[in-house]
Design a protein around this motif. Structure first.
Motif, short mmCIF file in Angstrom:
data_model
loop_
_atom_site.label_atom_id
_atom_site.label_comp_id
_atom_site.label_asym_id
_atom_site.label_seq_id
_atom_site.Cartn_x
_atom_site.Cartn_y
_atom_site.Cartn_z
N ASP B 324 46.50 62.24 -49.51
CA ASP B 324 46.03 61.88 -50.85
C ASP B 324 46.40 60.43 -51.12
O ASP B 324 47.42 59.93 -50.65
CB ASP B 324 46.70 62.79 -51.89
CG ASP B 324 46.17 64.22 -51.80
OD1 ASP B 324 45.15 64.44 -51.11
OD2 ASP B 324 46.79 65.12 -52.41
N ARG B 353 42.52 63.52 -51.65
CA ARG B 353 42.13 63.16 -53.01
C ARG B 353 42.44 61.70 -53.28
O ARG B 353 43.37 61.14 -52.70
CB ARG B 353 42.90 64.02 -54.02
CG ARG B 353 42.56 65.49 -53.90
CD ARG B 353 43.24 66.32 -54.98
NE ARG B 353 42.81 67.70 -54.85
CZ ARG B 353 43.31 68.55 -53.95
NH1 ARG B 353 44.28 68.18 -53.15
NH2 ARG B 353 42.84 69.78 -53.87
N ASN B 354 41.66 61.10 -54.18
CA ASN B 354 41.87 59.71 -54.60
C ASN B 354 41.95 58.74 -53.41
O ASN B 354 42.72 57.79 -53.43
CB ASN B 354 43.17 59.56 -55.41
CG ASN B 354 43.21 60.51 -56.58
OD1 ASN B 354 42.20 60.64 -57.28
ND2 ASN B 354 44.32 61.19 -56.76
N ARG B 382 36.64 68.59 -50.62
CA ARG B 382 37.87 68.62 -51.42
C ARG B 382 38.38 67.21 -51.79
O ARG B 382 39.38 67.04 -52.47
CB ARG B 382 38.98 69.41 -50.72
CG ARG B 382 39.57 68.78 -49.49
CD ARG B 382 40.88 69.50 -49.11
NE ARG B 382 41.83 68.54 -48.55
CZ ARG B 382 42.78 67.96 -49.24
NH1 ARG B 382 42.96 68.22 -50.51
NH2 ARG B 382 43.59 67.09 -48.66
N GLU B 384 38.47 64.83 -53.98
CA GLU B 384 38.20 64.43 -55.37
C GLU B 384 38.38 62.93 -55.53
O GLU B 384 39.30 62.35 -54.96
CB GLU B 384 39.20 65.13 -56.31
CG GLU B 384 38.95 66.61 -56.55
CD GLU B 384 37.68 66.86 -57.33
OE1 GLU B 384 37.37 66.06 -58.23
OE2 GLU B 384 37.00 67.85 -57.02
N ASN B 413 31.24 65.68 -52.47
CA ASN B 413 31.97 65.91 -53.71
C ASN B 413 31.37 65.03 -54.79
O ASN B 413 31.29 63.81 -54.62
CB ASN B 413 33.46 65.58 -53.50
CG ASN B 413 34.28 65.91 -54.73
OD1 ASN B 413 33.95 65.50 -55.85
ND2 ASN B 413 35.35 66.68 -54.53
#
Ligand SMILES: Nc1ncnc2c1ncn2[C@@H]1O[C@H](COP(=O)(O)OP(=O)(O)O)[C@@H](O)[C@H]1O
Ligand SMILES: [Mg+2]
Lengths: 251, 482
Positions: B324, B353-354, B382, B384, B413
């Motif tokens: 992440d 993520r990010n 997944r 995000e 996404n």
């Protein structure tokens, strides 16, 4: 310094300059005036060596050398400088980098060592003051995102750094407000010595209130149709270019 | 594999090891051809532990099932993989008595690059005196690093001295099944570099080519593995910027980078291998697989490359953004002149993520060359808030060259933000004339403009490297206009 004899120039097959004669001596300021499309920029670019401008007849001697035989960069190194009517943008090339490269090429040509970096930096800073340019413009890309006035002042700044013998200023006044005009003219005047010469190309006489010419020439349809002292500019201002056109019915 | 085979290999391995590594390889080289036997011999000459041989054989068997890829926008005659010798002892270059005997063209290039005389001698194989001793330089250098727990050694040494690290990470980013050239490399790689930066250590110097010069002749199938443990930082410089000629036509290297939590790896390449003559003859084919895994949270991998050499380049340094908040960057300048072909770009695979990625690609084509950018941005379901910014600029010098851009997007996404900008431009006659009018020759003018165009990438390079890259760029474009 410069002697132009019977210069004929064609662009894209069309004759634009039809026999120019002009002599410029060291220490003199010449103004070339004329209506749009008369061939002023063509003359300036031909002297600088732009290839599209095909010389079909005549010659141009610069300090006794045949200017027209030299490549544009060699003309520049010999001391011919053109302040462009439309300065070119060079993305990613910083003003400092351009000036340092140019100055060192000119110095090399004259048998001088490359300039010391510290010396160069302090020199360009003092020359910037001449045209009141912001120091931040040094690290910016040449002319990219510059305002019209900044571009013109930048041309004179480059001239100040490169110290040419003959400077040709092509419509350096156009697009300048009166304050900027005064700054630019001031810079040019301060750079004037008895050893260099300036050709000021302009459409308006306005600039000539600040840069006092020794001679004024009127270019019309590819020929110099009138020459005189600075009062000729004033007369033109008064009577307009129609006066020239009426007076010279044969061209 | 039968048990007798294994024991023979072990025996061999032990024997070779006893005799010592360096002296042995000087005497050895393998006949041309590729089969399980040659791989076994190769492994035993190198005194490798068994896991290494197993891995090579696994890769070889997989390679046999593959066919050469032809989707890259490059063309070359068929390579006969049986006509290559997969191991040759480091070659002695012909010894010259003085620099006066050196090819004047090569000498001119050296001078333009500003390479010191000692260095020139070393590169061209002139007998050098004790002044330049790269081995001792390398040693002092390594001692300093080992005080910090940093491991920086040849791949062969790592296999012997740090087998656990090698076992754990080798093939974990570029598996032996990855692609045709990576599988081949996995089977037959000769040597390369290994770097391990322990937890929390910031490597105090740019790791570069000093000691790798020793291994310069084993570069055909190079293998590089760099691991930055938690919170570690390293900047690694690849490549020799001198115009060394090389008789090996095919180069198929593999580079794997692994960044754990909060770690950062910066990998810079300046590549100027022999591009062949004006007609493209004799140049090197560079088919390399480079990939980095941002495995940990907040980790970052940046690739910066300046590619000016090789007849054919096929290369996509990529980032797998697993952790992440991890970051992947790709800054590239690829120059092609004459008949060179380059098909290069990157892949940014967003899994965490990010995650963020940036792609800045500058292609410059001159002569009759072809320059393609191929880039993939993939955002997993997944991932995000993934962000990507891509900018792909092409600069054409002349009208016989080509530039192509192939962006591929795969977004799974909906929160992803992906931006792509592309431009194609030419150096204007007006720009050149403007610089001419300031006293600058056309060649130097092009150099200035091109370097200006590449500024965003050069600023990512370590200072000294950037200077060299600029010079190289001008040299490789020499004679391309006017
Ligand atoms: N590069 C060019 N291509 C075609 N025509 C040109 C070019 N440059 C100038 N001309 C033509 O030459 C004539 C003179 O132009 P120019 O020298 O720019 O005039 P001035 O600077 O006096 O306004 C004009 O008719 C113009 O259209
Ligand atoms: Mg004009």
């Amino acid at each position: 310094m410069l002697e132009i004899k019977n210069l004929h120039v064609k662009v894209e097959g069309k004759e634009i300059l039809k026999g120019i004669n002009l002599t410029v001596n060291a220490g003199e300021v010449h103004a070339i005036m004329g209506p749009n499309g008369s061939g002023k920029s063509t003359l300036a670019q031909t002297l600088a060596g732009k290839t599209e401008y095909e010389v079909t007849n005549g010659e141009a001697l610069f300090e006794g050398k045949n200017l027209l035989d030299l490549s544009p960069e060699v003309r520049a190194r010999e001391g011919v400088f053109l302040a462009f009517q439309y300065p070119i943008e060079l993305p990613g090339v910083s003003n400092t980098n351009l000036l340092k490269t140019a100055l060192n090429e000119i110095r090399k040509y004259r048998g001088l060592e490359a300039i010391d970096t510290m010396e160069f930096l302090s020199m360009i800073k003092s020359k910037m003051k001449l045209v009141e340019l912001e120091q931040s413009l040094l690290s910016r890309a040449v002319n990219e995102g510059f305002s019209g006035g900044e571009k013109k002042r930048n041309e004179i700044f480059q001239m100040a750094v490169l110290e040419p013998k003959l400077a040709i200023l092509d419509e350096t006044d156009s697009g300048l407000d009166i304050d900027a005009l005064r700054i630019v003219a001031n810079g040019v005047n301060k750079l004037k010595t008895k050893d260099n010469a300036t050709i000021v190309v302009t459409h308006y006489q306005r600039l000539l209130d600040y840069i006092i010419p020794d001679f004024v020439h009127v270019l019309y349809k590819g020929k110099i149709v009138m020459s005189g002292g600075k009062e000729l500019a004033l007369e033109l201002e008064d009577k307009g270019y129609d006066w020239v056109k009426e007076d010279i019915p044969q061209v | 594999m039968s048990s007798t085979e294994v024991s023979t290999i072990e025996e061999l391995a032990n024997k070779e090891y006893k005799f010592g590594f360096v002296t042995d390889i000087e005497a050895e080289s393998l006949p041309i051809g590729l089969n399980e036997e040659t791989i076994k011999k190769l492994s035993s000459i190198k005194g490798e532990p068994e896991f290494m041989l197993e891995w090579r054989l696994k890769a070889y068997r997989h390679w046999l099932t593959l066919t050469e890829p032809h989707w890259a926008n490059v063309h070359y005659p068929k390579i006969n993989y049986q006509a290559i010798s997969y191991y040759s002892a480091p070659k002695k270059k012909p010894q010259l008595n003085s620099l006066d005997e050196l090819d004047p063209e090569l000498r001119k290039t050296f001078e333009k690059l500003g390479i010191s005389l000692d260095e020139q001698k070393r590169l061209s194989g002139v007998a050098v005196d004790a002044v330049f001793d790269s081995v001792s330089v390398a040693t002092t250098f390594r001692e300093k690093l080992s005080e910090l727990g940093i491991i920086f050694c040849s791949f062969s040494e790592a296999v012997k001295n740090h087998p656990d690290l090698v076992k754990k990470y080798l093939g974990s980013v570029v598996p032996h099944t990855d692609n045709f050239f990576a599988s081949l490399n996995s089977a037959v790689f000769s040597d390369g570099s290994f770097v391990y930066i322990p937890k929390g250590v910031r490597c105090p110097m740019e790791l570069s080519t000093y000691f790798r010069m020793n291994a310069a002749n084993t570069g055909q199938f190079e293998r590089t593995l760099i691991i930055a443990d938690e919170g570690a930082y390293v900047s690694y410089l690849e490549g020799c910027t001198a115009p060394q000629r090389d008789e090996n036509q095919l180069h198929a290297a593999v580079v794997e980078l692994i960044a754990l939590d909060n770690a950062q790896i910066k990998y810079s390449t300046v590549q100027n291998w022999y591009a062949g003559d004006k007609d493209g003859k004799g140049g090197i084919y560079n088919f390399v697989t480079k990939r980095g895994a941002c495995r940990g949270v907040n980790s970052k991998i940046s690739w910066t490359q300046v590619e000016t050499g090789s007849a054919i380049t096929w290369k996509y340094p990529s980032c797998i953004l697993q952790g992440d908040n991890s970051i992947g960057e790709f800054y590239s300048v690829a120059v092609t002149n004459n008949l060179q072909q380059a098909d290069t770009g990157t892949k940014m695979i967003h899994l965490g993520r990010n995650t963020r990625s940036t792609i800045i690609s500058k292609g410059i084509s001159a002569g009759r060359s072809n320059n393609s950018y191929r880039g993939q941005v993939k955002v997993a379901r997944r991932a995000e808030n993934a962000r990507n910014f891509s900018q792909c600029d092409s600069l054409l010098l002349g009208d016989k060259c080509g530039a192509h851009t192939f962006p591929y997007l795969e977004i799974n996404n909906p929160s992803a933000q992906v931006e792509h900008e592309a431009t194609t431009s030419k150096i204007g006659e007006d720009q050149i004339f403007y610089l001419n009018q300031r006293g600058i020759s056309t060649e130097d003018a092009i150099g200035l403009i091109v370097n200006g165009y590449c500024k965003e990438v050069f600023k990512e390079l370590p200072m000294e490297f950037a200077v060299e890259a600029q010079k190289l760029l001008s040299i490789s474009l020499e004679g391309s206009v006017g």
